[in-house]
Design a protein around this motif. Structure first.
Motif, short mmCIF file in Angstrom:
data_model
loop_
_atom_site.label_atom_id
_atom_site.label_comp_id
_atom_site.label_asym_id
_atom_site.label_seq_id
_atom_site.Cartn_x
_atom_site.Cartn_y
_atom_site.Cartn_z
N PHE A 116 0.82 -1.21 0.00
CA PHE A 116 0.00 0.00 0.00
C PHE A 116 0.85 1.26 0.00
CE2 PHE A 116 0.52 -1.72 4.21
CZ PHE A 116 0.73 -0.65 5.07
N PRO A 117 0.26 2.38 -0.46
CA PRO A 117 0.92 3.68 -0.43
C PRO A 117 0.56 4.42 0.85
CG PRO A 117 -1.10 3.86 -1.68
CD PRO A 117 -1.02 2.43 -1.18
N ALA A 118 1.13 5.62 1.00
CA ALA A 118 0.75 6.50 2.11
C ALA A 118 1.18 7.92 1.79
CB ALA A 118 1.39 6.03 3.41
N ASN A 119 0.53 8.86 2.43
CA ASN A 119 0.91 10.28 2.33
C ASN A 119 1.08 10.76 0.90
OD1 ASN A 119 0.96 10.72 5.20
ND2 ASN A 119 2.79 9.45 5.21
N GLY A 120 0.16 10.37 0.02
CA GLY A 120 0.16 10.89 -1.34
C GLY A 120 0.99 10.13 -2.35
N SER A 121 1.67 9.07 -1.92
CA SER A 121 2.46 8.32 -2.91
C SER A 121 1.54 7.49 -3.81
CB SER A 121 3.48 7.40 -2.22
OG SER A 121 2.84 6.35 -1.52
N VAL A 122 2.07 7.12 -4.97
CA VAL A 122 1.37 6.23 -5.90
C VAL A 122 2.23 4.98 -6.04
CG1 VAL A 122 0.51 5.91 -8.25
CG2 VAL A 122 0.36 8.17 -7.15
N VAL A 123 1.67 3.84 -5.64
CA VAL A 123 2.38 2.57 -5.68
C VAL A 123 1.77 1.70 -6.77
CG1 VAL A 123 2.82 0.42 -4.40
CG2 VAL A 123 3.13 2.64 -3.28
N THR A 124 2.62 1.13 -7.60
CA THR A 124 2.18 0.23 -8.66
C THR A 124 2.69 -1.17 -8.35
OG1 THR A 124 2.29 2.06 -10.23
CG2 THR A 124 2.14 -0.17 -11.15
N VAL A 125 1.77 -2.13 -8.28
CA VAL A 125 2.10 -3.51 -7.96
C VAL A 125 2.01 -4.34 -9.23
CG1 VAL A 125 1.50 -5.53 -6.58
CG2 VAL A 125 1.17 -3.22 -5.64
N LYS A 126 3.14 -4.91 -9.63
CA LYS A 126 3.16 -5.79 -10.81
C LYS A 126 2.76 -7.21 -10.42
CE LYS A 126 6.31 -5.19 -14.10
NZ LYS A 126 7.57 -5.29 -14.86
N SER A 127 3.28 -7.69 -9.26
CA SER A 127 2.92 -9.04 -8.82
C SER A 127 3.21 -9.23 -7.34
CB SER A 127 3.68 -10.09 -9.63
OG SER A 127 5.07 -9.99 -9.38
N VAL A 128 2.43 -10.13 -6.74
CA VAL A 128 2.66 -10.59 -5.37
C VAL A 128 2.50 -12.11 -5.41
CG1 VAL A 128 1.83 -10.60 -2.99
CG2 VAL A 128 1.79 -8.47 -4.31
N THR A 129 3.56 -12.81 -4.98
CA THR A 129 3.55 -14.27 -4.95
C THR A 129 3.90 -14.72 -3.56
OG1 THR A 129 4.41 -14.23 -7.21
CG2 THR A 129 4.48 -16.34 -6.07
N VAL A 130 3.11 -15.65 -3.02
CA VAL A 130 3.40 -16.21 -1.70
C VAL A 130 3.61 -17.70 -1.87
CG1 VAL A 130 2.61 -16.50 0.68
CG2 VAL A 130 1.92 -14.46 -0.62
N LYS A 131 4.79 -18.14 -1.44
CA LYS A 131 5.14 -19.56 -1.53
C LYS A 131 5.27 -20.12 -0.12
CE LYS A 131 9.34 -20.86 -2.86
NZ LYS A 131 10.52 -21.07 -3.71
N GLN A 132 4.47 -21.15 0.16
CA GLN A 132 4.56 -21.82 1.47
C GLN A 132 5.81 -22.69 1.45
OE1 GLN A 132 1.51 -21.22 3.54
NE2 GLN A 132 3.18 -21.49 4.99
N LEU A 133 6.65 -22.56 2.47
CA LEU A 133 7.89 -23.32 2.55
C LEU A 133 7.70 -24.51 3.49
CD1 LEU A 133 10.35 -20.31 2.95
CD2 LEU A 133 9.77 -21.54 0.84
N ALA A 134 8.57 -25.51 3.35
CA ALA A 134 8.53 -26.65 4.26
C ALA A 134 8.94 -26.21 5.66
CB ALA A 134 9.45 -27.75 3.75
#
Length: 138
Positions: A116-134
């Motif tokens: 997320f952004p804050a205080n007027g910033s602009v955030v661009t998200v290309k990808s979010v990947t979550v990998k469960q580990l052993a």
């Protein structure tokens, strides 16, 4: 898929919660300041508006363990953030370089991953990947 542009109070949040051990990979950029993440902390802040070079860590087992000189990321350029959280530690890498590491009890984490952004910033998200580990991962 198309990048997601976040302004104001908008957040990119995973549809489900995750328990450690996990490896989170985020490809994102900020136009100026405040690329913020949450999972094992209430927020991790890159390019904090009050001190861009300080990596802020607010909340969670590493609360207040801010890192001088580790928070800067180039505005307008995608960075790859790898956030590995095991039962006993977390580490954060930006474009392959370790920016933060902390040993502590992460066994109770069961959170969504957010960007997320804050205080007027602009955030661009290309990808979010979550990998469960052993569980046996160091």
């Amino acid at each position: 898929s198309k990048p997601t542009v976040l302004t104001g109070n908008a957040r990119f949040t995973t549809p489900e919660r995750y328990r450690p051990p996990v490896e989170i990979t985020i490809v994102a950029k900020t136009d100026t300041t405040n690329l913020r993440l949450s999972y094992a902390a209430d927020q991790i802040i890159f390019n904090w508006e009050l001190n861009k070079s300080q990596l802020r860590v607010d909340g969670g087992p590493a609360d207040g363990q801010h890192q001088a000189g580790e928070g800067n990321i180039p505005p307008g350029k995608y960075v790859t953030i790898k956030w590995k959280v095991t039962l006993a530690e977390q580490s954060i890498y930006v474009d392959g370089r370790l920016r933060f590491a902390h040993g502590g009890d992460y066994s109770q984490i069961n959170n969504y991953v957010s960007v997320f952004p804050a205080n007027g910033s602009v955030v661009t998200v290309k990808s979010v990947t979550v990998k469960q580990l052993a569980n046996s991962s160091p």
